[in-house]
Scaffold this active site. Structure first.
Site, short mmCIF file in Angstrom:
data_model
loop_
_atom_site.label_atom_id
_atom_site.label_comp_id
_atom_site.label_asym_id
_atom_site.label_seq_id
_atom_site.Cartn_x
_atom_site.Cartn_y
_atom_site.Cartn_z
N LYS A 1 44.50 32.45 17.24
CA LYS A 1 45.20 31.84 18.37
C LYS A 1 46.70 32.08 18.26
CE LYS A 1 46.03 27.25 20.15
NZ LYS A 1 45.66 25.84 20.06
N HIS B 1 15.91 20.14 -1.98
CA HIS B 1 15.78 20.57 -3.38
C HIS B 1 17.14 20.73 -4.04
CE1 HIS B 1 11.45 21.16 -2.95
NE2 HIS B 1 11.77 21.47 -1.70
N GLU C 1 38.87 18.22 10.28
CA GLU C 1 40.22 18.58 10.71
C GLU C 1 40.65 17.69 11.89
OE1 GLU C 1 41.94 22.78 10.11
OE2 GLU C 1 41.61 22.72 12.27
N LYS D 1 50.33 25.51 3.46
CA LYS D 1 50.70 26.86 3.93
C LYS D 1 52.14 27.16 3.55
CE LYS D 1 48.00 27.07 8.22
NZ LYS D 1 48.11 27.13 9.68
N GLY E 1 41.82 25.42 17.90
CA GLY E 1 41.06 26.40 17.12
C GLY E 1 39.61 25.99 16.89
N ARG E 2 39.41 24.76 16.44
CA ARG E 2 38.05 24.31 16.12
C ARG E 2 37.22 24.02 17.36
NH1 ARG E 2 42.12 21.18 14.60
NH2 ARG E 2 42.29 19.02 15.30
N GLU F 1 46.34 34.60 6.24
CA GLU F 1 45.12 35.28 5.77
C GLU F 1 44.64 36.29 6.81
OE1 GLU F 1 45.70 32.06 5.92
OE2 GLU F 1 44.67 30.93 4.34
O1 F6P Z 1 44.94 26.10 9.16
C1 F6P Z 1 44.20 25.49 10.14
C2 F6P Z 1 44.15 26.27 11.40
O2 F6P Z 1 45.32 26.11 12.11
C3 F6P Z 1 42.93 25.89 12.19
O3 F6P Z 1 43.10 24.78 12.94
C4 F6P Z 1 42.68 27.13 12.94
O4 F6P Z 1 41.39 27.14 13.45
C5 F6P Z 1 42.92 28.16 11.88
O5 F6P Z 1 43.99 27.65 11.14
C6 F6P Z 1 43.20 29.54 12.38
O6 F6P Z 1 44.33 29.60 13.20
P1 F6P Z 1 44.61 30.87 14.10
O7 F6P Z 1 43.50 30.99 15.08
O8 F6P Z 1 45.93 30.61 14.76
O9 F6P Z 1 44.66 32.07 13.21
#
Ligand code: F6P
Length: 611
Positions: A265, A447, A416, A572, A329-330, A271
């Site tokens: 987003k 199990h 979250e 972060k 995002g979620r 990462e």
């Molecule tokens: O670190 C949490 C977060 O901001 C989430 O809420 C989000 O889904 C994820 O990182 C990824 O963010 P982006 O879509 O901006 O890469």
């Protein structure tokens, strides 16, 4: 049930059908029109532009009444509750193809009445309506929360406007772009740099840009329509910044046949951006660094506010599928984040069925009265279990292997969202909020951690099962199919948790006295059972929206902002600082850490790597 009419459905759609005008997030509450049928009225309209000075919900009479009532509940064991036919009959709902049985919750009619009072006092319906209309309910970021608009019909009478744009028009314009593009890829009209068909899809993203889409993929992978549609395609997800994840993702993939989707987003997540650059390098290594390599092999799903970053990565505008700041995002599975990878592999039509299912749950949620409203019941019972009965964990147990990624999705969605500590007024909560969510498909979970569920800590369980399997088997002429066998466990476990096993029952079975304490189950452990017809694209869409709404209900009642995530920022930021320190260490300079504890770890790491 007594309180059905008292806490009735929201008139949101019928009012809008009456011909009212759209409401923007910043609009003032509309003035009532003289003709009631044409009025858009928000009962108890909430002004999200202001920080109110509200008392904690725990000081309200409705909360206190529930606290008192929790003591009464302690007096009755679930094994007695579930013998009451009338009670059990009242505690199930069958709506829109989904059966919810909550008779194994530690609740009575009185509990539900009191929860209804609490919901009313917390303006639950108004908050839901505000969400659907696009009010800035993510008040710390001043954003609307409109994942429901992602599955709106094109001609929906409900038309929220954000930043001057009709969000439903925006959504449908992107869906059309996705349909066109994914059809062309699937038909071989859009190919890779060397003219090969794009059959390997790698979706690069993390958190909400990964978990939801992967959950959908796992569901559709064995769904008969999905199996046919995906013939000849692969879909892999690259999320972890661990280089081993890159290796696993790329193994045996032909870059000339690979399309990389960067789902982010913000288009800044460390990462994802490192993995995106790594994948770009991988393409260059095989095909050279002609700009067309990237423009033909990389697409982006990102927020409109990241447009410049997408372009400077080398991605062409036609390969950019936008979503918006009003999609968290979620909550983004139904946006381009899920639509692009899923439509590439399974076809846009199958993805549309997911949207249909999610929309049917959105309508259910806003329209049904409480006692027939599945997400609302689940959310209020969640509040009851966590804040009043003090169960601070909850587990999701799908009796369907294809739902193996649902627990991980719910973990992010819920933890979250409701892992917070202050209310909208900025006051520290003095009540328990935000469960620890975990889970595993049954019967595998039985199990592994079920021992703890039965005899250790009590953890409310959500059992999810299906009447029909995606693909059933009958072995050696057995009367029961393998799916029936799976479902015997789905039916047995809730009873084992509720009833337990008494010392007397064990004695009657001849268990030696010394073993009795070890083999006694106290029972009285709450669970609920959700039974759906079949794990199709439509029903998976329903499940997805159901859990999104459950989370929202809990956050609304607890008076939290379920739509921001400031808690992930600190780590972060610190990681960026550590990066600088590692550079120092690698250059052979002394590492200056913020504290001796981190210094010791960093020194050890750098020195060992350098050895
Ligand atoms: O670190 C949490 C977060 O901001 C989430 O809420 C989000 O889904 C994820 O990182 C990824 O963010 P982006 O879509 O901006 O890469």
């Amino acid at each position: 049930p007594k309180f059905g009419p008292k806490f009735g459905p929201s008139p949101i759609y019928s009012q809008i059908r009456g011909g009212s005008s759209p409401v923007s997030p910043t609009s003032e509450p509309p003035t009532p029109s003289p003709t009631p049928s044409r009025t858009v009225s928000l009962t108890n309209h909430i002004n999200y532009d202001e920080v109110p000075d509200l008392p904690l919900v725990s000081t309200t009479p409705e909360w206190k009444a529930l606290e008192e009532h929790a003591k009464e509940i302690e007096e009755t064991h679930l094994r007695d509750y579930i013998m009451d036919d009338e009670r059990c009959d009242a505690m199930h709902v069958l709506e829109d193809g989904i059966m919810l049985d909550y008779s194994r919750q530690r609740v009575t009619e009185k509990t539900l009445d009191l929860l209804s009072d609490l919901a009313e006092a917390q303006l639950l319906r108004s908050k839901m309506t505000s969400m659907y209309r696009g009010a800035p309910i993510n008040f710390t970021e001043k954003r609307a929360v409109l994942h429901t608009a992602l599955r709106s019909r094109k001609d929906s009478p409900l038309r929220p406007v954000v930043d001057g744009l009709d969000v439903v028009d925006e959504v449908h314009s992107v869906l059309e772009q996705i349909k066109k593009f994914t059809d062309m890829v699937r038909e071989g009209e859009v190919t890779g740099y060397t003219g090969k068909q794009l059959r390997n899809i790698v979706s690069v993203g993390i958190g909400g840009s990964y978990l939801g889409p992967e959950f959908l993929h796992e569901c559709l992978k064995t769904e008969p329509e999905g199996v046919n549609a995906a013939l000849g395609y692969t879909l892999r997800f690259l999320s972890n910044v661990d280089p081993v994840d890159v290796e696993r993702t790329c193994s045996e993939l032909d870059p000339e046949e690979t399309l990389i989707i960067i789902v982010s987003k913000t288009f800044t997540t460390a990462e994802t951006m490192l993995n995106a650059r790594t994948m770009r390098q991988w393409l260059w290594d095989f095909m050279g660094n002609d700009p067309e390599v990237v423009s033909k092999h990389v697409v982006a799903c990102a927020s409109t506010s990241a447009t410049d970053k997408v372009r400077s990565f080398g991605i062409s505008d036609d390969y950019f599928f936008r979503f918006w700041d009003w999609v968290g995002g979620r909550y983004s599975v139904c946006s381009a984040a899920g639509a692009v990878p899923i439509s590439l592999v399974y076809g846009f039509d199958l993805f549309s069925k997911v949207l249909d299912g999610a929309r049917s749950m959105d309508e259910h949620f806003i329209q049904k009265p409480l006692r027939r409203n599945i997400p609302m019941l689940m959310g209020l019972i969640g509040v009851w279990n966590m804040s009043f009965l003090k169960y601070n964990m909850r587990t999701t147990l799908p009796y369907a292997e294809a739902l193996l990624k649902l627990p991980a999705h719910i973990q992010q969605l819920d933890m979250e969202s409701n892992g917070k500590h202050v209310t909208r007024s900025g006051k520290e909560v003095d009540y328990l909020v935000g469960e620890v969510d975990f889970g595993e498909p049954g019967t595998n979970g039985q199990h592994s951690f079920f021992q703890l569920l039965h005899m250790g800590q009590a953890v409310p369980c959500d059992f999810i099962g299906f009447v029909k399997s995606q693909n059933d088997l009958v072995v050696d002429g057995e009367t029961l199919s393998s799916h029936d066998e799976l479902m015997t466990n789905f039916f047995a476990q809730p009873d084992a948790l509720a009833n337990g096993k008494t010392a007397d029952e064990l004695r009657a079975e001849g268990v030696p006295e010394w073993q009795i304490p070890h083999r006694t189950f106290h029972g009285n452990r709450p669970s609920m059972s959700l039974l759906l017809p079949k794990l199709t694209a439509f029903h998976v869409g329903q499940l997805l929206a159901l859990y999104e709404h459950r989370t929202a209900v809990q956050g609304f009642v607890w008076d939290l902002n379920s739509f921001d995530q400031w808690g992930v920022e600190l780590g972060k930021k610190l990681a960026l600082g550590i990066k600088d320190k590692l550079v120092e260490g690698r250059a052979g300079r002394k590492i200056k850490a913020d504290n001796p504890s981190t210094k010791r770890l960093l020194d050890y790491y750098v020195n060992s790597v350098n050895e």
